[in-house]
Structures are given as structure tokens and as C-alpha cells.
Design a protein around this motif. Structure first.
Motif: not given
Length: 136
Positions: A35-38, A72-75, A80-85, A87-91
Motif C-alpha cells: 500500500v505504500r510502494c506498490a 517487508r521494507t515498507c512494513n 521507523d517513520h511514525p509521523r508519516e505513517s 499522517s497517511e493512515g498506515w498506522k
């Protein structure tokens, strides 16, 4: 107590992740792409609300609205990047629930993830909060 194969350790372990059926449903909903890098390689299931945040006993924790397909890389990147995660709803940060926050997909659109395993594109005519009245 022993498992079917006689190994006591097998009986002591309990499955804490989503069922195979739910995993298949999430992969299908996300078109077998991260869902992040396709990427379609090395895919895993990512929990938007972490299981270790006091919610692992909540029924919805392993349901589609709380799960994303991620390589696995994006997971790892999500952690490692909680603010962006966040913000974008991934977390999703407590006390919010996964159905209350949309998710950014690689096509640049925001989607509401529903408990039935589907996703709905959010448009300007349908604000995210109106789509997400459904509770897990």
C-alpha cells in the motif's frame, strides 16, 4: 497438554494473527501490492493499530479494516517513520479505531477500509468521517 503431533510446545502456542481467510481477503483488496510502494514482492500483513498496544484481545485487531498489505521494507519503514505513517493512515494511534481514519494508497487516493474487507475511495463529496461511521 500436547498438540496433534505430540509436541507440548505446539499446544501451548496460540495463533495471534489474522486467519488465512482474512489474510487472503486483505491481499485481494490491496491487489497483492504494498500500500505504500506498490511492490508485489515479499508481502506481509501490517497491523494499523499494533497488536502490542493493549488491544490484541480486541476482535477487530485481526480484521481487514486494521490490516494492510505491505512489503517487508515498507512494513519496517512504517515503524521507523511514525509521523508519516500516522499522517497517511498506515498506522492508527489510540483512541482512534481503524475505521475512523482513511489510508493513502499508491494511486494517490485516500480509501476508507471497511470491516467487510472492502475499501471505498474517499471523494470531496463524501468526507472521510461520513464514510466511517461504521464501527468494527
Amino acid at each position: 497438554m500436547q498438540g496433534q503431533d505430540g509436541d507440548p510446545a505446539v499446544a501451548a502456542r496460540r495463533r495471534t494473527g489474522p486467519t488465512d481467510e482474512v489474510r487472503a481477503q486483505v491481499f485481494a483488496r490491496d491487489n497483492h501490492r504494498c500500500v505504500r510502494c506498490a511492490s508485489g514482492r515479499d508481502l506481509t500483513i501490517h497491523h494499523r493499530v499494533n497488536r502490542g498496544m493493549g488491544s490484541s484481545r480486541e476482535e477487530w485487531i485481526n480484521r481487514p479494516q486494521n490490516l494492510l498489505t505491505a512489503c517487508r521494507t515498507c512494513n519496517g519503514w512504517f515503524e521507523d517513520h511514525p509521523r508519516e505513517s500516522y499522517s497517511e493512515g498506515w498506522k492508527v494511534r489510540r483512541p482512534m479505531l481503524p475505521t475512523e481514519l482513511t489510508v493513502l494508497y499508491p494511486d494517490g487516493r485516500q480509501y476508507a477500509l471497511l470491516a467487510d474487507g472492502t475499501r471505498v475511495a474517499v471523494t470531496a463529496a463524501a468526507p472521510p468521517r461520513a464514510l466511517l461511521r461504521q464501527r468494527p
